[in-house]
Design an enzyme around this catalytic site. Structure first.
Site: not given
Length: 293
Positions: A10, A37-38, A61, A102-103, A126, A151
């Site tokens: 990622g 594979d989490i 994620a 995340t925001d 999400y 972002w």
């Protein structure tokens, strides 16, 4: 320092791999989703107990925000269950876990920048799945750092900068949302912050575990961000001309998942506790050629 990194391909995970490649004092295990594979608790437990990391950095994620509206079970498996299993395994071997969030855990209607103690109220699958992951990590592992960011862009993976540069080669006009505001954050800076915190933990320094915000400055709208991207692309010779840009509203650009109108995150806590430098997203675009690959 023994570091286990998930999400190795990622935006942040791949950058972490590059940064750690030059450090000889760390034993590193970097795994992508094909290698770990989490969402499989037994596999996570066996991997962690065999490697015995001192730090686990979860950069994995499910970030397809719109697809998540239809892939609810899949989103929760990756964004809640996977982090939970990693945190449980970290607790078992005495490791600390650094988890990226995340925001989108916020509603996005606050006037000023969000601080860590503000009430959460995600408006999308999400965001809800990421918030559930935060709770799971905090409950499962005493030594946890949850890093909320926003972002994210970098030279690897898909992101707004790369999309703009690609469209700029073929479009004469583009409409960009101008009423959503946030802080673009360079993946390389996120990776550096995670490693800085990891070193503090490994060195036995006093660490205030919990939730932290880290996002770039200055705060801008998507429209303003796009204007700067194209200006710098032309200036650096990546594009001959920039397309004509039109600012539109969120209502004019409907999406399956609701986006926060305010994604501004305050960096004050992380600056105070870890002496972190704020990410300057404009500086990260000084070599814009690297985002065209």
């Amino acid at each position: 320092m023994r570091i286990l990194i998930t999400g190795g391909r990622g935006q942040v995970g791949s950058t972490l791999a590059e940064l750690l490649a030059s450090q000889g004092n760390a034993e590193i295990l970097i795994l992508d989703k094909e290698q770990l594979d989490i969402t499989n608790q037994d596999t996570v437990y066996s991997t962690v107990t065999e490697f015995q990391p001192t730090i686990i950095i979860n950069a994995a994620a499910h970030t397809a925000v719109d697809k998540a509206e239809d892939e609810v079970e899949h989103s929760y498996a990756i964004n809640r269950d996977g982090p939970k299993y990693l945190a449980q395994a970290a607790q078992t071997v005495g490791a600390a876990i650094l988890h990226i969030s995340t925001d989108y855990v916020f509603e996005g209607n606050k006037i000023s920048a969000y601080v860590e103690s503000d009430p959460t109220n995600p408006q999308s699958v999400y965001g809800a799945s990421k918030l559930a992951g935060e709770v799971a990590v905090a409950e499962a592992c005493d030594k946890h750092i949850i890093l909320r960011t926003a972002w994210v862009f970098g030279k690897n993976g898909s992101n707004f900068v790369k999309t703009m540069l690609r469209l700029g080669k073929t479009r004469d006009e583009l409409s960009i949302v101008g009423d959503q505001f946030g802080g673009p954050t360079y993946a390389g800076d996120i990776a550096k912050v995670l490693l800085q915190i990891a070193k503090r933990i490994t060195q036995g320094s006093q660490v205030d575990y919990g939730i932290y915000h880290y996002s770039g400055q200055p705060h801008v709208s998507w429209f303003d961000f796009a204007v700067t991207i194209f200006d710098m692309a032309v200036e650096q010779g990546v594009l001959v001309n920039k397309p004509t840009l039109t600012s539109i509203t969120t209502v004019q650009y409907p999406t399956p998942a609701k986006r926060p109108s305010n994604s501004r995150l305050s960096n004050e806590k992380i600056i105070t506790n870890f002496s972190i430098e704020v990410s300057d997203w404009k500086n990260a675009l000084n070599n814009i050629q690297e985002y065209t690959g």
